[in-house]
Design an enzyme around this catalytic site. Structure first.
Site, PDB file in Angstrom:
ATOM      1  N   ARG A  33      34.279  39.593  33.402  1.00 40.48           N
ATOM      2  CA  ARG A  33      33.625  40.661  34.178  1.00 40.48           C
ATOM      3  C   ARG A  33      32.890  40.075  35.374  1.00 40.48           C
ATOM      4  O   ARG A  33      32.325  38.981  35.302  1.00 40.48           O
ATOM      5  CB  ARG A  33      32.626  41.425  33.304  1.00 40.48           C
ATOM      6  N   GLN A  34      32.928  40.810  36.486  1.00 37.87           N
ATOM      7  CA  GLN A  34      32.104  40.551  37.660  1.00 37.87           C
ATOM      8  C   GLN A  34      31.435  41.875  38.026  1.00 37.87           C
ATOM      9  O   GLN A  34      32.026  42.952  37.870  1.00 37.87           O
ATOM     10  CB  GLN A  34      32.939  40.052  38.835  1.00 37.87           C
ATOM     11  N   SER A  35      30.216  41.814  38.564  1.00 35.23           N
ATOM     12  CA  SER A  35      29.438  43.038  38.759  1.00 35.23           C
ATOM     13  C   SER A  35      29.987  43.921  39.865  1.00 35.23           C
ATOM     14  O   SER A  35      29.986  45.151  39.749  1.00 35.23           O
ATOM     15  CB  SER A  35      27.973  42.691  39.055  1.00 35.23           C
ATOM     16  N   THR A  36      30.444  43.342  40.964  1.00 33.93           N
ATOM     17  CA  THR A  36      30.900  44.130  42.102  1.00 33.93           C
ATOM     18  C   THR A  36      32.230  43.580  42.599  1.00 33.93           C
ATOM     19  O   THR A  36      32.584  42.426  42.351  1.00 33.93           O
ATOM     20  CB  THR A  36      29.875  44.103  43.246  1.00 33.93           C
ATOM     21  N   GLN A  39      31.781  40.470  44.685  1.00 37.10           N
ATOM     22  CA  GLN A  39      31.731  39.222  43.925  1.00 37.10           C
ATOM     23  C   GLN A  39      33.130  38.778  43.501  1.00 37.10           C
ATOM     24  O   GLN A  39      33.436  37.585  43.483  1.00 37.10           O
ATOM     25  CB  GLN A  39      30.837  39.395  42.692  1.00 37.10           C
TER      26      GLN A  39
END
Length: 644
Positions: A33-36, A39
């Site tokens: 997972r990456q937040s945005t 990113q």
């Protein structure tokens, strides 16, 4: 030596007894997972590191065919499980007892909320699923590991809170200086340096100014929209994204766009931050919202007046805001074409509520009622009166107030008419100028291309022809517009306007003057009218609150339904009895009462002998069994409202 150390690291979990055979028999989930999305695009090393956990799982003993990567949440925040299908899939797999271990580079990748984190720990402990990161392997069913995982989750949530607060404080500090960049509305552009200026296109500026001028004149959003549609005026819109970013496009006007223009303080030159604060509470959790709400006027975090180029003054912006509020149901409302002159202006002198307007008999009957307490709380009707006498009294007072300024008003009317016509002509001239420029540009592009390059030449020739056709159509529309417009005011027309100013009632009662225009005139002069009916009698006290703070006290006689409601009813009975004692006939009593100015319940009527017989019979002075000519006359004698 290196091989021995590497082998000991890989087999260390087996020696401490955390990874068992039943774990290996199940799946190993790698959560990525990456937040945005920013990113994901710019911080690709973190993504590669997370995908590298696949080799970590195989080193721990899981066959590659039982190692599954869950990466549906790339570009999604971990503050909540809403909108994270990958995390929901992970929890479902653990709950089905399919997972032996969940691997991530750190706990913040799994969840930034303690609620979601502890729910995952509880499910993992229940089904014997391990959790692993770069620091080691944890068993949620073990007290020490559970305590350590709980601390890591708390630190992850606290870290997110600290980062958000730090960024928000920096954002607010920049906003207090008026340097925080935000999207500018139509009519403005932002230079690469960050400076906000008016749109360099003159037609775009004139269109925005026209919105405010028309609202100042009409006072309603719908009237402005109808004017734009009727005259074919479009709104300037700068494209915000895509290949045509920054280009000016003209779009059809609509109510939300005009409302945003009138409500946005940037048009008054003010820099505002906090108009739409973030709201965490959602009224309907099943429907994800934007988390944005409009703050009340005056409750903005930052307000810097005279900070940006303006189209109107701050005083005019506040007047527009007050007018928009008064046009709502809670306010006076917008002027309507109903026969009521005072709709929205009347305040009940008993309870302080706003009185409503009621029509009957296909709009020919008008009453003003105070029924709010009856509607909301089931109480009796507060007060009510026929509207025509109050409208007539108000009209007389308005005429008196307009007489000293009649000439000034007439000159202002002529000036407004000329200003509106010149503004529309200027708008059309700019549209024609834009069309001519498009033709000239297409012609220049066609001339520049080499004749041999027919592929490009044909396309440019087509564009040139389209520009010529558009210019010709616009000229025809302009001719139609001119044919529908009246010619400029002549000297005779100006003199006629001055003559009409001397006779204001003639203008007021003219067929061309609509009820909505009369209401607008009254609202320019009167802020509110406080009406108090004295008991159930015909007497009404009226207090006019004029614009500017002046007050006028007046009294009014209203029609009532029954003779008993008249304030002079006891005196009327006594006078009729005295005349009867003087041996006067019913016809003579009728003549005397009318001559002396006595009036029955219906003020427009006069006394007749059947009413006199009724008054005498009520006192027992004459027989009540006298034969009546008709039932209608009987009802009239009793003072019953025959218009119902």
């Amino acid at each position: 030596m290196t091989g021995i150390c590497q082998e000991s690291i890989l087999t260390a979990p087996f020696h401490n007894g955390k990874i068992l055979g039943n774990h290996i028999d199940r799946l190993a989930l790698i959560y990525v997972r990456q937040s945005t999305m920013q990113q994901v695009e710019r911080h690709q090393e973190s993504t590669r590191l997370q995908y590298g956990l696949v080799s970590r799982a195989t080193q721990l003993g899981w066959p590659s065919q039982r190692v599954i990567v869950i990466d549906e949440d790339l570009g999604r925040s971990a503050t909540t499980t809403v909108g994270r299908p990958g995390f929901q899939r992970l929890v479902a797999e653990v709950g089905l007892d399919h997972v032996g271990i969940v691997l991530g580079i750190e706990m913040s990748r799994l969840a930034r909320s303690n609620r979601d984190w502890h729910q995952l720990l509880e499910i993992c402990a229940l089904f014997g699923t391990l959790i692993g990161d770069l620091d080691g392997i944890y068993d949620p069913s073990d007290y020490n590991d559970r305590l350590l995982l709980g601390l890591k989750g708390t630190m992850s949530e606290a870290e997110l809170h600290i980062l958000k607060r730090r960024m928000l404080e920096g954002k607010r500090a920049k906003a207090r200086r008026g340097e925080l960049g935000m999207q500018v509305p139509m009519g403005y552009i932002r230079r690469p340096s960050g400076e906000v200026i008016k749109d360099p296109d003159e037609q775009a500026q004139d269109t925005i100014e026209m919105v405010f001028n028309l609202f100042k004149r009409y006072g309603t959003l719908n009237a402005v929209l109808q004017h734009f549609v009727r005259n074919g005026i479009q709104m300037p819109n700068r494209v915000r994204s895509g290949p045509a970013k920054g280009e000016l496009k003209w779009v059809r006007p609509n109510r939300p766009t005009l409302s945003n223009i009138l409500h946005n303080p940037i048009y008054a030159g003010a820099y505002v931050y906090g108009r739409r604060p973030t709201v965490t509470k959602k009224k309907k959790p099943e429907r994800p919202s934007t988390g944005r709400a409009v703050a009340m006027f005056g409750q903005w975090e930052v307000l810097l007046k005279d900070h940006l180029p303006s189209y109107i003054t701050w005083d005019q912006f506040e007047k527009n805001r007050c007018q928009l509020e008064s046009n709502t149901i809670q306010g006076t409302g917008a002027p309507r074409n109903g026969p009521s002159l005072l709709s929205g202006l009347l305040i009940c002198g008993r309870c302080g509520m706003r009185m409503s307007t009621q029509y009957s008999n296909n709009g020919n009957g008008l009453r003003y009622n105070c029924s709010r307490l009856m509607v909301d709380y089931g109480e009796p009707l507060c007060q009510s009166l026929v509207g025509e006498p109050l409208d007539e009294l108000t009209t007389i007072l308005v005429f008196q107030s307009l007489e000293p300024a009649a000439l000034e008003i007439s000159l202002k009317v002529a000036e407004d008419i000329e200003s509106e016509r010149s503004q529309m002509r200027a708008h059309w001239e700019k549209k024609l100028e834009r069309a001519r420029y498009a033709v000239e540009r297409a012609f220049r592009q066609y001339n520049v291309v080499e004749p041999e390059n027919r592929l490009v030449a044909r396309s440019l020739e087509k564009q040139w022809e389209e520009a010529l056709v558009a210019e010709e159509e616009l000229k025809m529309e302009y001719e139609r517009f001119l044919s529908q417009q009246a010619s400029p005011l002549s000297k005779e027309e100006r003199e006629a306007i001055r003559q009409l100013a001397v006779d204001i009632p003639k203008i007021w009662n003219a067929d061309s003057t609509t009820p909505a225009e009369r209401q607008m005139i009254v609202r320019q002069l009167i802020d509110r009218i406080v009406v108090t009916v004295q008991g159930e009698t015909e007497k009404v006290s009226v207090e006019y609150h004029w614009a500017g703070g002046h007050k006028t006290q007046a009294s009014l006689i209203r029609p009532v339904a029954r003779l008993e409601q008249l304030s002079y009813y006891p005196d009327l009975l006594k006078r009729v009895a005295d005349l009867n004692g003087q041996k006067k006939s019913a016809k003579a009593i009728v003549h005397i009462l009318n001559e002396e100015g006595w009036r029955p319940a219906k003020r427009r009527n006069t006394f007749n002998r059947y009413m006199v017989h009724s008054l005498l019979s009520r006192q027992g002075l004459r027989s009540s069994k006298r034969k009546r000519p008709s039932d209608e006359i009987v009802k009239n004698a009793k003072g019953v409202d025959l218009t119902r």
